[in-house]
Design a protein around this motif. Structure first.
Motif, PDB file in Angstrom:
ATOM      1  N   LEU A 297      18.272  -1.113   5.147  1.00 61.37           N
ATOM      2  CA  LEU A 297      16.981  -1.155   4.461  1.00 61.37           C
ATOM      3  C   LEU A 297      17.150  -1.505   2.981  1.00 61.37           C
ATOM      4  CD1 LEU A 297      15.155   1.953   5.999  1.00 61.37           C
ATOM      5  CD2 LEU A 297      14.710  -0.473   6.459  1.00 61.37           C
TER       6      LEU A 297
ATOM      7  N   LEU B 180      15.493  -4.624   1.193  1.00 60.16           N
ATOM      8  CA  LEU B 180      14.665  -4.449   0.008  1.00 60.16           C
ATOM      9  C   LEU B 180      15.156  -5.325  -1.137  1.00 60.16           C
ATOM     10  CD1 LEU B 180      12.326  -2.937  -1.320  1.00 60.16           C
ATOM     11  CD2 LEU B 180      13.949  -1.134  -1.971  1.00 60.16           C
TER      12      LEU B 180
ATOM     13  N   GLU C   9      12.195  -1.049   9.403  1.00 61.97           N
ATOM     14  CA  GLU C   9      12.512   0.374   9.395  1.00 61.97           C
ATOM     15  C   GLU C   9      12.148   1.018  10.720  1.00 61.97           C
ATOM     16  OE1 GLU C   9      11.771   4.184   6.432  1.00 61.97           O
ATOM     17  OE2 GLU C   9      10.144   2.742   6.774  1.00 61.97           O
TER      18      GLU C   9
ATOM     19  N   TYR D 252       9.335  -4.870   5.828  1.00 63.89           N
ATOM     20  CA  TYR D 252      10.149  -3.689   5.539  1.00 63.89           C
ATOM     21  C   TYR D 252       9.812  -2.552   6.499  1.00 63.89           C
ATOM     22  CZ  TYR D 252      12.351   0.119   2.924  1.00 63.89           C
ATOM     23  OH  TYR D 252      13.131   1.183   2.561  1.00 63.89           O
TER      24      TYR D 252
END
Length: 453
Positions: free
Chosen positions: A155, A159, A34, A30
């Motif tokens: 994102l 997630l 990002e 993650y």
């Protein structure tokens, strides 16, 4: 936790470790994703900022046709003076500057990035890039920006994938771990079932061993070796009981016979007295046998009580001469006790006298010729030897001379219960020593007890 089955405990530990690994991996993915999205946005802003700075320099401070460079739904631009005055801007940003005084000063010094929760005319968050420029000799600040909605959506999608895929992967890994643990522990369950089937009546059964050369196989081999020892011990106990029963049967039968004869035929006081005397002899034999069996039982349990003191070896040998001298002389044999030269040992005097007396009694019963008792110091030990000049032990009997109820009747003469040397060895072990026996080269036997000096 400790009360749970091993298989479940292994699965829980494996699941916990997998959860930590998956969590750390998901967090890394993650954050890495990002970071890459942020780098992509920043790179795009830098490219657009450079293009607009060149455009501002050529046009004297205007954006001429910003629509040709900028996607109005996603991007925007302003040209500002260092004091915050708007020189030119995309249509939605003409009402006021997007930068504060501090941010303008920072932009004057060099390229700077800023984040905004909202920008007029755009939905959601935005990221800004401000950089110094010049047009017609005037200092300018070129400001470009872009919406980060796409980044947030990407994102959020990532997630969601991690939050759904992580637990699913953890569940599948836990099920696989549970199955693998069950497969690994299956040999244990097989050995457990076989162990539950082993009975005292069938002591020759053994546990099945897995084919793999691993810890479970070594455990099974160790348990089978333990079963071998238990089978041997059980066989010795059964032989002990059989031999003890046989030894007790004879004096009891004789004792009963003497009493029956006394009741049936004892007409005079002398006859009754003779019968009672014979019965007393058999009772004494029974008592001695019972005491010998008790010594062996306590020795095997490690409960043979000892009153340890410094004992002079010369005193032990002198007691043997006093106890057996007349008896051996009457039998036409000779007892020689060599000097002990001040040797001393730490032990229980009564038990040591019993052991030494058993050695002499064994030589008297089963040997021949002169009996010699001597003490020898070897390093940190003292050996008490009893030798005779008889036929000695049969070669095949030497290794089991100290077994309970063992006899070598074919090679040596005399009676006895076969417990004398066994008691000698038990007393030696209780004193942290040992006992041994061998045949002498010139004929006869040499039996000894070794004690710490």
């Amino acid at each position: 936790m400790s009360r749970l089955p091993i298989r479940l405990r292994i699965t829980l530990v494996f699941a916990t470790a997998m959860a930590v690994v998956l969590g750390a991996l998901g967090l890394f993915i993650y954050l890495r994703y990002e970071h890459q999205l942020n780098e992509t946005i920043d790179q795009g802003l830098q490219n657009r900022g450079g293009d607009l700075a060149a455009l501002v320099a050529r046009s004297g401070g205007g954006l001429r046709d910003p629509g040709a460079d900028i996607d109005r739904e996603e991007s925007f631009a302003q040209v500002l003076t260092p004091s915050g005055e708007i020189v030119d801007a995309t249509p939605e940003l003409t009402e006021g500057p997007l930068l504060t005084e501090g941010e303008l000063e920072r932009a004057e010094r060099g390229e700077s990035f800023f984040d905004r929760p909202s920008v007029p005319g755009l939905e959601g968050e935005a990221r800004l890039l401000a950089r110094p420029s010049a047009a017609d000799g005037r200092e300018m600040i070129v400001l470009v920006g872009a919406s980060v909605d796409d980044r947030e959506e990407s994102l959020a999608d990532l997630l969601a994938i991690l939050l759904i895929g992580g637990p699913v992967a953890l569940l599948l890994a836990s099920l696989a771990g549970y199955a693998v643990a069950g497969t690994a522990l299956r040999p244990v369950e097989t050995m457990r079932r076989r162990a539950a089937e082993i009975k005292a009546s069938e002591p020759d059964q053994r546990l099945p061993l897995p084919d793999s050369e691993d810890e479970l196989r070594r455990l099974g081999e160790t348990l089978n070796e333990m079963l071998d020892r238990l089978e041997a011990a059980l066989a010795r106990e059964r032989a002990f009981v059989d031999d003890a029963s046989h030894e007790l049967r004879t004096p009891l039968a004789l004792h009963k016979t003497e009493l029956e004869l006394a009741l049936r035929y004892g007409q005079t006081a002398d006859e009754l007295r003779a019968a009672v005397s014979s019965a007393v002899v058999e009772v004494d034999r029974l008592i001695a046998l019972a005491e010998d069996l008790l010594v062996l039982a306590r020795s095997e349990q490690g409960k043979l009580a000892l009153d340890l003191k410094r004992v002079g070896v010369g005193d032990l040998l002198g007691e043997v001469r006093h106890r057996f001298g007349d008896r051996i002389t009457e039998a036409g044999r000779e007892l020689v006790v060599e000097p002990a030269d001040g040797l001393r040992v730490e032990g229980d005097r009564i038990r040591l006298e019993q052991a030494l007396a058993n050695l002499v009694d064994n030589a008297f019963r089963h040997g021949d010729g002169r009996i010699t008792v001597r003490a020898v110091q070897l390093g940190g030990a003292v050996e008490l030897h009893v030798t005779d000049r008889g036929p000695g032990f049969p070669p095949e009997f030497v290794d089991r001379a100290f077994e309970r109820f063992s006899r070598a009747d074919s090679g040596r003469t005399g009676g006895g219960t076969g417990l004398g040397l066994a008691i000698v060895e038990a007393i030696a072990h209780a004193h942290r020593g040992n006992a041994g026996a061998s045949n002498r080269e010139g004929g006869g036997a040499d039996v000894w007890i070794r004690l710490p000096a």
